[in-house]
Design an enzyme around this catalytic site. Structure first.
Site, short mmCIF file in Angstrom:
data_model
loop_
_atom_site.label_atom_id
_atom_site.label_comp_id
_atom_site.label_asym_id
_atom_site.label_seq_id
_atom_site.Cartn_x
_atom_site.Cartn_y
_atom_site.Cartn_z
N ASP A 40 -5.73 6.84 9.14
CA ASP A 40 -5.66 7.59 10.40
C ASP A 40 -7.03 7.75 11.04
OD1 ASP A 40 -6.36 9.34 8.27
OD2 ASP A 40 -5.43 11.07 9.25
N TYR A 41 -8.04 8.03 10.21
CA TYR A 41 -9.40 8.18 10.73
C TYR A 41 -9.91 6.85 11.31
CZ TYR A 41 -14.38 9.21 10.95
OH TYR A 41 -15.67 9.39 11.38
N CYS A 42 -9.73 5.76 10.56
CA CYS A 42 -10.19 4.45 11.03
C CYS A 42 -9.49 4.07 12.33
CB CYS A 42 -9.96 3.40 9.96
SG CYS A 42 -10.95 3.66 8.46
#
Length: 133
Positions: free
Chosen positions: A80-82
């Site tokens: 999700d962060y990437c």
């Protein structure tokens, strides 16, 4: 936004919001993945849409995006962060192209720092480089 109450036109916008769950995909609640995208990606669109009109009127401005190396080099347990930082990177590229096409005197800069030991990435490791102190 605070400028509506406390100040005048904004000529420099620094989009530096960021949260990270650090969870594997199957362990990450949908609500957390949604929140990560809202903070790390959508906020960039909303802020640029809010402040760009003043920059256009004044014919000057600079939008700075703090994305991440994660926007181009993903690591495990941070999907999700990437994805959100890839989105921030793409937003910067798109806004830059739009500004150029319109001929506005506004700059954009996208900064992609490596993972930094701020507590935000506790438990994250990279197979290539160590986390920076």
């Amino acid at each position: 936004y605070q400028r509506r109450v406390h100040g005048g036109p904004v000529t420099m916008l620094i989009n530096n919001a960021g949260i990270v769950s650090g969870k594997k995909l199957l362990d990450n609640p949908n609500s957390m993945m949604k929140k990560t995208l809202e903070v790390n990606t959508l906020a960039h669109l909303y802020a640029a849409k809010e402040f760009l009109p003043d920059m256009i009127k004044m014919n000057k401005g600079h939008i700075i995006t703090i994305a991440s190396m994660a926007s181009t080099s993903a690591i495990a347990a941070m999907g999700d962060y990437c994805a959100s930082k890839s989105g921030a990177f793409a937003i910067d590229e798109s806004i830059r192209a739009e500004i150029k096409k319109e001929g506005w005197n506004i700059n954009t800069t996208c900064i992609n720092p490596y993972y930094i030991n701020t507590g935000m990435f506790d438990g994250v490791s990279s197979p290539v480089f160590p986390i920076l102190d």
